[in-house]
Write a protein that holds these residues in place. Structure first.
Motif, PDB file in Angstrom:
ATOM      1  N   SER A  96      43.619 -27.125 -35.846  1.00 24.46           N
ATOM      2  CA  SER A  96      42.453 -27.156 -35.432  1.00 24.46           C
ATOM      3  C   SER A  96      41.630 -26.460 -36.493  1.00 24.46           C
ATOM      4  CB  SER A  96      41.923 -26.638 -34.245  1.00 24.46           C
ATOM      5  OG  SER A  96      42.457 -27.367 -32.960  1.00 24.46           O
ATOM      6  N   MET A 119      39.093 -29.925 -33.181  1.00 30.02           N
ATOM      7  CA  MET A 119      39.816 -29.288 -31.767  1.00 30.02           C
ATOM      8  C   MET A 119      40.559 -30.431 -31.581  1.00 30.02           C
ATOM      9  SD  MET A 119      37.566 -26.394 -30.460  1.00 30.02           S
ATOM     10  CE  MET A 119      36.043 -27.367 -30.083  1.00 30.02           C
ATOM     11  N   GLU A 126      43.676 -25.115 -27.280  1.00 28.45           N
ATOM     12  CA  GLU A 126      42.830 -24.228 -27.987  1.00 28.45           C
ATOM     13  C   GLU A 126      42.688 -22.720 -27.381  1.00 28.45           C
ATOM     14  OE1 GLU A 126      41.525 -25.349 -30.842  1.00 28.45           O
ATOM     15  OE2 GLU A 126      42.016 -27.400 -30.366  1.00 28.45           O
ATOM     16  N   SER A 159      42.226 -21.488 -33.815  1.00 23.94           N
ATOM     17  CA  SER A 159      40.855 -22.473 -32.974  1.00 23.94           C
ATOM     18  C   SER A 159      39.508 -22.066 -33.231  1.00 23.94           C
ATOM     19  CB  SER A 159      41.231 -22.404 -31.440  1.00 23.94           C
ATOM     20  OG  SER A 159      40.243 -22.965 -30.818  1.00 23.94           O
TER      21      SER A 159
END
Length: 256
Positions: A96, A119, A126, A159
C-alpha cells in the motif's frame, strides 16, 4: 491579438470544475483522495466537455515506490470514447502507499492533480484492532457494564489508512439489546479518527463489533465479545451438590 494568443488566454480562464473523476464507477468528491485497490484493476474515468478536454494525458509523477501498470500507458494522449476518458490502473498486490495522479489537457492551462491512496480492499490488511490497548484474541474481548473501553485501529507499516473514513457498527446477541451498547463517537457514521470509546450497560451478553472502510469490500468482524457485570453474583448461581445455597448458608460435616 493572434489566434494563438487568444487560445492561450482562453485556456488560462478555464477550470477543471466542469470535469468529473470517477474511480470504479464512483464519483470522487472535490477535496477527497481517490482510492485505488492494490492487486485489482481499477477503472479511472474522467467526464468533461469539449471545451475542457478534447484529449487527456494522465501521468504518474510520484509512484510512492509502488509498481503500477496503466492501460493506456501513462504519459500518452487519450481520446474520448463513448463520451468518456478511461484508463485501467493496476497496482501490485503486496504493498500500500500514496501516489500522485495528474491529468493534462491542451484546453486548460492548469494541471489537475490528485493525491491518491493505494490500499487493499480488505481493511484487515491495513490496520490492527486493539481493544483496551490490547490485541484482540480469537475469543473476543471482555467488557464490563458501565466501564468504557477504547476500540482503536492501528495502521500497519506502510499503510496510508490514517484519515480514511471508517465506520464502527455493532450486532447484539439476545438477551443483549442494540441500545445496551453505546459509543463515542457514535456507532454507524464514518469517522476519520479511528478510535471509539465503547460502553455496555443494563444486562450481560455477547456482541460483535464491525469496522468498515469507506469504499472497501471486506470489513473486520470482532466476534464473541462479552459484556459482564463486575458483580459475579449477577453472572452465576452457586450450587453445592447440585442444590442452590440458601440465604443462611450450607452445612458441612467433618470428614464428609
Amino acid at each position: 491579438m493572434t489566434a494563438e494568443v487568444k487560445e492561450s488566454a482562453t485556456a488560462a480562464t478555464k477550470s477543471w470544475a466542469q470535469a468529473t473523476l470517477l474511480i470504479n464507477g464512483k464519483k470522487v468528491e472535490w477535496g477527497t483522495k481517490p482510492l485505488l485497490f492494490r492487486g485489482e484493476e481499477n477503472i479511472v474515468t474522467v467526464e468533461a466537455p469539449d471545451e475542457i478536454a478534447r484529449e487527456l494525458n494522465l501521468v504518474l509523477p510520484d509512484d510512492g515506490g509502488l509498481n503500477i501498470v496503466a492501460s493506456p500507458t501513462f504519459g500518452n494522449w487519450v481520446a474520448r470514447v463513448d463520451g468518456k476518458f478511461q484508463w485501467k490502473i493496476k497496482p501490485d498486490a503486496d504493498k500500500s502507499g500514496r501516489i500522485t495522479l495528474v491529468f493534462y489537457s491542451r484546453e486548460v492551462l492548469e494541471l489537475w492533480e490528485h493525491q491518491s491512496l493505494v490500499m487493499s480492499s480488505n481493511l484487515a490488511d491495513e490496520v490492527e484492532v486493539k481493544i483496551g490497548g490490547e490485541s484482540v484474541p480469537s475469543t473476543g474481548s471482555v467488557f464490563f457494564r458501565g466501564q468504557a473501553k477504547d476500540v482503536e485501529l492501528i495502521p500497519k507499516p506502510g499503510s496510508p489508512i490514517a484519515g480514511h473514513p471508517i465506520a464502527l457498527t455493532r450486532t447484539a446477541k439476545s438477551p443483549l439489546q442494540h441500545n445496551d451498547l453505546s459509543s463515542a463517537p457514535r456507532f454507524d457514521p464514518f469517522q476519520t479518527t479511528h478510535k471509539w470509546r465503547v460502553t455496555g450497560a443494563n444486562r450481560s451478553g455477547i456482541f460483535e463489533l464491525h469496522m468498515t472502510g469507506q469504499g472497501m469490500t471486506t470489513r473486520i468482524n470482532v466476534t464473541a465479545n462479552k459484556l459482564l457485570s463486575t458483580n459475579l453474583a449477577d453472572e452465576a448461581d452457586v450450587k453445592i451438590d447440585g442444590v442452590a445455597v440458601p440465604a443462611e448458608g450450607n452445612v458441612f460435616y467433618r470428614d464428609k
